[in-house]
Motif scaffolding. Structure first.
Motif, short mmCIF file in Angstrom:
data_model
loop_
_atom_site.label_atom_id
_atom_site.label_comp_id
_atom_site.label_asym_id
_atom_site.label_seq_id
_atom_site.Cartn_x
_atom_site.Cartn_y
_atom_site.Cartn_z
N ASP A 277 0.93 -1.15 0.13
CA ASP A 277 -0.04 0.28 -0.26
C ASP A 277 0.94 1.12 -0.09
OD1 ASP A 277 -1.99 1.94 0.29
OD2 ASP A 277 -2.89 1.22 2.31
N ILE A 278 0.74 1.94 -1.16
CA ILE A 278 1.95 3.07 -1.34
C ILE A 278 1.14 4.43 -0.96
CG2 ILE A 278 3.26 2.01 -3.08
CD1 ILE A 278 1.75 3.65 -5.21
N SER A 279 -0.15 4.25 -0.45
CA SER A 279 -0.87 5.51 -0.40
C SER A 279 -0.41 6.12 0.94
CB SER A 279 -1.96 5.21 -0.33
OG SER A 279 -2.67 4.33 1.09
N LYS A 280 0.24 5.44 1.98
CA LYS A 280 0.74 6.01 3.06
C LYS A 280 2.31 6.11 3.29
CE LYS A 280 -3.65 4.15 5.54
NZ LYS A 280 -3.86 3.19 6.47
N ILE A 281 2.85 5.85 2.36
CA ILE A 281 4.44 6.05 2.14
C ILE A 281 5.01 7.29 1.84
CG2 ILE A 281 6.57 4.94 1.41
CD1 ILE A 281 5.02 2.35 1.04
N THR A 282 5.72 8.09 2.72
CA THR A 282 6.08 9.30 2.41
C THR A 282 7.70 9.31 2.57
OG1 THR A 282 5.79 9.85 4.99
CG2 THR A 282 4.13 10.40 3.36
N GLU A 283 8.27 8.37 2.90
CA GLU A 283 9.58 8.42 2.99
C GLU A 283 10.26 6.96 2.92
OE1 GLU A 283 9.71 8.18 7.90
OE2 GLU A 283 10.55 10.02 7.04
N ASN A 284 11.53 6.79 2.52
CA ASN A 284 12.10 5.47 2.39
C ASN A 284 11.71 4.61 3.87
OD1 ASN A 284 13.24 6.42 0.43
ND2 ASN A 284 15.31 6.64 1.09
N THR A 285 11.29 3.45 3.55
CA THR A 285 10.85 2.51 4.47
C THR A 285 10.91 1.12 4.21
OG1 THR A 285 9.09 1.99 6.15
CG2 THR A 285 8.44 2.40 3.85
N THR A 286 11.14 0.24 5.33
CA THR A 286 11.11 -1.12 5.24
C THR A 286 9.94 -1.74 5.80
OG1 THR A 286 13.49 -1.10 4.94
CG2 THR A 286 12.45 -3.19 5.65
N LEU A 287 9.07 -2.55 5.17
CA LEU A 287 7.92 -3.21 6.00
C LEU A 287 8.20 -4.75 5.69
CD1 LEU A 287 5.41 -1.40 3.69
CD2 LEU A 287 6.11 -0.67 6.21
N THR A 288 7.44 -5.53 6.87
CA THR A 288 7.37 -6.85 6.57
C THR A 288 5.93 -7.36 6.35
OG1 THR A 288 9.14 -7.02 8.38
CG2 THR A 288 7.54 -9.13 8.18
N LEU A 289 5.82 -7.69 5.23
CA LEU A 289 4.44 -8.20 4.64
C LEU A 289 4.19 -9.53 4.38
CD1 LEU A 289 4.12 -5.11 2.18
CD2 LEU A 289 3.20 -5.10 4.47
N PRO A 290 2.88 -10.08 4.28
CA PRO A 290 2.54 -11.49 4.35
C PRO A 290 2.62 -11.77 2.80
CG PRO A 290 0.62 -10.27 4.73
CD PRO A 290 1.66 -9.43 4.89
N ILE A 291 3.08 -12.96 2.48
CA ILE A 291 2.90 -13.74 1.12
C ILE A 291 1.47 -14.06 0.70
CG2 ILE A 291 3.56 -15.16 -0.37
CD1 ILE A 291 6.44 -14.89 0.61
N ILE A 292 0.71 -13.53 -0.22
CA ILE A 292 -0.57 -13.95 -0.28
C ILE A 292 -0.49 -14.96 -1.58
CG2 ILE A 292 -2.90 -13.09 -1.28
CD1 ILE A 292 -1.92 -10.42 -0.27
N VAL A 293 -1.41 -16.16 -1.24
CA VAL A 293 -1.64 -17.24 -2.30
C VAL A 293 -2.91 -17.41 -2.74
CG1 VAL A 293 0.37 -18.33 -1.16
CG2 VAL A 293 -1.91 -18.85 -0.24
N SER A 294 -3.05 -18.25 -3.78
CA SER A 294 -4.34 -18.45 -4.32
C SER A 294 -4.91 -19.57 -3.47
CB SER A 294 -4.37 -18.62 -5.88
OG SER A 294 -3.29 -19.56 -5.92
N ASN A 295 -6.30 -19.59 -3.93
CA ASN A 295 -7.05 -20.85 -3.28
C ASN A 295 -6.58 -22.14 -3.58
OD1 ASN A 295 -8.77 -19.40 -1.86
ND2 ASN A 295 -10.31 -19.13 -3.62
N GLY A 296 -6.50 -23.02 -2.70
CA GLY A 296 -5.83 -24.35 -2.90
C GLY A 296 -4.31 -24.72 -2.47
#
Length: 408
Positions: A277-296
Motif C-alpha cells: 500500500d503506497i498511499s501512506k508511504i512518504t519516505e524510505n521505509t522497510t515493511l514486513t508483509l505477508p505473502i498472499i497465495v491463491s485458493n488451494g
C-alpha cells in the motif's frame, strides 16, 4: 422274645443252625458267581466336538462339513462321566473314496466305550467335493488416501513379491475378483513407508474366499512425495502515492517462494504476491508483509518477506516556450494556429528534484494531429510527449486552428 434270648440253650441252638447253613454253602461243590447289579444310567451332551475329515488333500477340496458338532452320550454314569472328562474319542467323516460332486455323508465316532450309545447332531451332512487347483494372481496394494498428510501425495505403490499362488476349489478360484494387500497406518504419512501386509482374496461382492495363499504376506512400499513448487513473488502496488511523492523502487529480500498443495493446484499456480500500500508511504521505509497465495495452496515458505520502498520527493518546475507542431495535414491544405497565438505552450513539471534540474524545452514534444480534417475552423487536442520519470500539466489543452487550401 427277651426270655428266649436270655435262655443259654436257645442261643446255643441258634448258633448251631447258623453254623450248619454256613458249612453247606461253602462245601456244596458249586462256585459262587458275581451278580451284576445294573448301575445308575446317565445321559450327557457334549458341545463343540471337533470333526476330523479324511480325504485326498493333495488333489481335492471338501466343503460343507461343520468344524464342530454336539454329541449326546447315554450309558452307565461312570462311563459317561469318564468320556465327558477325557473326550478321548473321535468324531470323523471318511471321504477317502469320495467322488467329485455333492453327496450326503454320515458322521462317525470311534474310540468310544461299547457301553455307551452316541447320538450325533447333526448325524449326517451334505458335502461338496471339488478338484483342487492352484493359480497365480497379481497383488494390488491398497491404502486410504486420507492417511496422506496434507500437501503430500502418494506415488504408485510397489508390492514385493507382486504375484502370489492361490490354491483352492475350482469354484472359489473362478470367483476371485480382487487380490489385495492393505496397509493400515494410524499416523499421517509424509514420507515413504514399507510394511508387511496380509494378502486378502475377495470375490466381486468383497466377500472373503476360503483359499490358501502363498506367501500369505507381502511387502508394500508407498512412495510419498511433497507437493511443492518454486514460484516468483510478484509486487502489487495498492493505492496512489501521496502528493509530491514518487516511488522510485520496491525491492524484496527474497524474490521466490515455495508453495505446497494438491498436485492439480500446483500445475496452474504461476506466482504468489505481496501487496504494498503506497498511499501512506512518504519516505524510505522497510515493511514486513505477508505473502498472499491463491485458493488451494496449503502452505507457503517463507510466509512473510521484507519489502524495502525507496521514494523520491517531488518538486515542481515550469518549462516555457515549447513549440506547438502540426502533424497529419494533407499537402493540399495549409493550417494556421489561432490559439495559442504565439504557437507555444508552457508545462508545469512535477517529479524528483534531480530529474527536474536537467530538463529543458527540447526534452518535450507538443503537437496537434490534423488527420482527416477538412477546410474550416477546428478545435483540436494538444498532445505532449516527454520523459517517463516526470509528470506534467500544460497551460493549454486545446488549440484553435483554421484549415484552408494551399496556394498553388
Amino acid at each position: 422274645m427277651d426270655k428266649w434270648m436270655d435262655n443259654p440253650w436257645f442261643i446255643k441252638s441258634l448258633a448251631l443252625v447258623l453254623a450248619v447253613l454256613l458249612y453247606f454253602s461253602v462245601h456244596t461243590g458249586k462256585k459262587i458267581t458275581d451278580v451284576n447289579v445294573p448301575g445308575e444310567q446317565s445321559t450327557a451332551t457334549i458341545s463343540d466336538i471337533h470333526v476330523n475329515v479324511y480325504y485326498d488333500t493333495d488333489n481335492l477340496v471338501v466343503s460343507g462339513i461343520p468344524n464342530t458338532i454336539d454329541i449326546t452320550l447315554k450309558g452307565p454314569i461312570t462311563h459317561v462321566q469318564s468320556a465327558k472328562a477325557s473326550q478321548n474319542f473321535e468324531v470323523y467323516v471318511d471321504l477317502t473314496n469320495a467322488k467329485i460332486g455333492k453327496q450326503k455323508v454320515k458322521l462317525k465316532v470311534r474310540n468310544l466305550s461299547d457301553k455307551l450309545k452316541a447320538t450325533l447332531n447333526p448325524a449326517s451332512v451334505t458335502v461338496t467335493v471339488q478338484e483342487k487347483i492352484t493359480k497365480e494372481f497379481k497383488v494390488e496394494a491398497e491404502f486410504n488416501s486420507n492417511q496422506i498428510e496434507e500437501g503430500y501425495s502418494a506415488g504408485q505403490p510397489v508390492v514385493e513379491p507382486n504375484k502370489v499362488k492361490i490354491t483352492g476349489a475350482k469354484s472359489d478360484i473362478d470367483r476371485i475378483s480382487y487380490v489385495k494387500a492393505t496397509i493400515e497406518e494410524k499416523n499421517k504419512l509424509k514420507e515413504s513407508v514399507t510394511k508387511e501386509a496380509r494378502v486378502q482374496v475377495l470375490d466381486k461382492d468383497l466377500n472373503k474366499l476360503n483359499v490358501e495363499v502363498k506367501p500369505e504376506t507381502v511387502k508394500v512400499t508407498i512412495p510419498i512425495k511433497s507437493n511443492t513448487k518454486t514460484v516468483p513473488i510478484n509486487i502489487v502496488k495498492k493505492g496512489i502515492a501521496p502528493e509530491g511523492i514518487t516511488i522510485q523502487s520496491i525491492e524484496l529480500d527474497t524474490n521466490e517462494a515455495i508453495i505446497m498443495g494438491q498436485e492439480e493446484v500446483l500445475k496452474t499456480a504461476e506466482n504468489v504476491r505481496v501487496e504494498v500500500d503506497i498511499s501512506k508511504i512518504t519516505e524510505n521505509t522497510t515493511l514486513t508483509l505477508p505473502i498472499i497465495v491463491s485458493n488451494g495452496i496449503t502452505k507457503v515458505t517463507p510466509q512473510t518477506v521484507k519489502v524495502t520502498v525507496v521514494v523520491n520527493k517531488q518538486d515542481e518546475k515550469t518549462i516555457s516556450g515549447i513549440p506547438l507542431k502540426i502533424q497529419g495535414l494533407s499537402d493540399n491544405y495549409q493550417a494556421e494556429i489561432n490559439d495559442p497565438a504565439n504557437q507555444v505552450i508552457n508545462l508545469l513539471i512535477n517529479g524528483p528534484s534531480g530529474a527536474l534540474n536537467t530538463l529543458k524545452p527540447d526534452d518535450f514534444s507538443a503537437y496537434i494531429d490534423l488527420s482527416s480534417l477538412a477546410e474550416g475552423n477546428h478545435e483540436v487536442n494538444i498532445h505532449v510527449e516527454g520523459p517517463l520519470n516526470v509528470k506534467w500539466k500544460s497551460d493549454k489543452s486545446k488549440a484553435k486552428i483554421t484549415i484552408s487550401k494551399a496556394n498553388v
